[in-house]
Design a protein around this motif. Structure first.
Motif, PDB file in Angstrom:
ATOM      1  N   GLY A  21       0.574  -1.182   0.116  1.00 39.25           N
ATOM      2  CA  GLY A  21      -0.129   0.097   0.034  1.00 39.25           C
ATOM      3  C   GLY A  21       0.752   1.153   0.012  1.00 39.25           C
ATOM      4  O   GLY A  21       0.169   2.338  -0.170  1.00 39.25           O
ATOM      5  N   ARG A  22       2.066   1.025   0.231  1.00 36.35           N
ATOM      6  CA  ARG A  22       3.000   2.393   0.253  1.00 36.35           C
ATOM      7  C   ARG A  22       3.404   2.871  -1.087  1.00 36.35           C
ATOM      8  O   ARG A  22       4.016   1.887  -1.934  1.00 36.35           O
ATOM      9  N   ASP A  23       3.031   3.821  -1.739  1.00 34.58           N
ATOM     10  CA  ASP A  23       3.404   4.431  -2.986  1.00 34.58           C
ATOM     11  C   ASP A  23       4.760   4.790  -3.219  1.00 34.58           C
ATOM     12  O   ASP A  23       5.703   5.388  -2.310  1.00 34.58           O
ATOM     13  N   LEU A  24       5.551   4.162  -4.050  1.00 31.86           N
ATOM     14  CA  LEU A  24       6.648   4.113  -4.643  1.00 31.86           C
ATOM     15  C   LEU A  24       6.713   5.245  -5.791  1.00 31.86           C
ATOM     16  O   LEU A  24       7.927   5.359  -6.206  1.00 31.86           O
ATOM     17  N   GLY A  25       5.604   5.564  -6.495  1.00 31.33           N
ATOM     18  CA  GLY A  25       5.665   6.631  -7.477  1.00 31.33           C
ATOM     19  C   GLY A  25       5.411   5.818  -8.764  1.00 31.33           C
ATOM     20  O   GLY A  25       5.043   4.563  -8.936  1.00 31.33           O
ATOM     21  N   ASP A  26       5.666   6.516  -9.813  1.00 25.19           N
ATOM     22  CA  ASP A  26       5.525   6.180 -11.363  1.00 25.19           C
ATOM     23  C   ASP A  26       6.713   5.649 -11.942  1.00 25.19           C
ATOM     24  O   ASP A  26       7.702   6.469 -11.598  1.00 25.19           O
ATOM     25  N   PHE A  27       6.760   4.698 -12.548  1.00 25.12           N
ATOM     26  CA  PHE A  27       8.081   4.028 -13.222  1.00 25.12           C
ATOM     27  C   PHE A  27       7.812   4.181 -15.107  1.00 25.12           C
ATOM     28  O   PHE A  27       6.677   3.957 -15.159  1.00 25.12           O
ATOM     29  N   LYS A  71      11.701  13.899  -8.079  1.00 24.74           N
ATOM     30  CA  LYS A  71      11.156  13.958  -6.746  1.00 24.74           C
ATOM     31  C   LYS A  71      10.465  12.525  -5.981  1.00 24.74           C
ATOM     32  O   LYS A  71      10.520  12.536  -5.120  1.00 24.74           O
ATOM     33  N   GLN A  72       9.989  11.764  -7.032  1.00 25.19           N
ATOM     34  CA  GLN A  72       9.539  10.834  -6.320  1.00 25.19           C
ATOM     35  C   GLN A  72      10.778   9.732  -5.954  1.00 25.19           C
ATOM     36  O   GLN A  72      10.493   8.425  -5.418  1.00 25.19           O
ATOM     37  N   THR A  73      11.851   9.806  -6.412  1.00 21.96           N
ATOM     38  CA  THR A  73      13.059   9.190  -6.013  1.00 21.96           C
ATOM     39  C   THR A  73      13.154   8.984  -4.210  1.00 21.96           C
ATOM     40  O   THR A  73      13.612   8.097  -3.935  1.00 21.96           O
ATOM     41  N   GLU A  74      12.807   9.956  -3.926  1.00 16.43           N
ATOM     42  CA  GLU A  74      12.857  10.032  -2.303  1.00 16.43           C
ATOM     43  C   GLU A  74      11.924   9.005  -1.864  1.00 16.43           C
ATOM     44  O   GLU A  74      11.998   8.455  -0.548  1.00 16.43           O
TER      45      GLU A  74
END
Length: 145
Positions: A21-27, A71-74
């Motif tokens: 459930g933890r969002d790691l972003g878009d790849f 920014k999603q790298t964080e």
């Protein structure tokens, strides 16, 4: 004359990744979603026409997800940093989405283990887009919910 239907296709997609459930972003790329049936061969005495092939187990390949640095790298490095205190097997979802955010396909992965994170290679002589890659192993697909 047939009528064309409005169909969502996987053109210009991104891959939204969530771990428990933890969002790691878009790849921007996703490689390795697949399964192989491992076969065992058995030769039967007196049968010269073929060799019996029996399925023995399923083998899942590692999944590699890549994207430009941003920014999603964080989100990803924070999750990896938390693994220093120990990690468990996770459940992951990967959603292929169109540019408008419509989900084209979804995969749920069982018992995900992070294998490798590769950050950008910063070299001054080759101006390229900086990318990062996350590689995960898993133990199979879960039914869609």
């Amino acid at each position: 004359m047939s009528q064309l239907q409005d169909v969502d296709t996987a053109v210009s997609v991104s891959y939204k990744v969530k771990i428990d459930g933890r969002d790691l972003g878009d790849f921007t790329s996703c490689e390795g979603l697949g399964v192989e049936v491992v076969l065992e061969s058995r030769e039967e005495g007196g049968n010269n026409g073929f060799v019996w092939q029996f399925p023995s187990r399923l083998k899942y390949s590692n999944v590699k997800l890549s994207r430009p640095l941003g920014k999603q790298t964080e989100l990803l490095t924070n999750w990896i940093g938390e693994l220093l205190t120990g990690y468990k097997r996770y459940t992951a979802t990967i959603e292929a989405q169109t540019a408008k955010g419509t989900v084209v396909a979804k995969w749920s992965l069982n018992e995900v283990i992070p294998v490798r994170w590769t950050g950008p290679q910063m070299t001054p002589d080759q101006p390229k887009v900086l990318t990062e890659t996350l590689e995960i192993a898993h133990h199979g697909f879960l039914p869609s919910s």
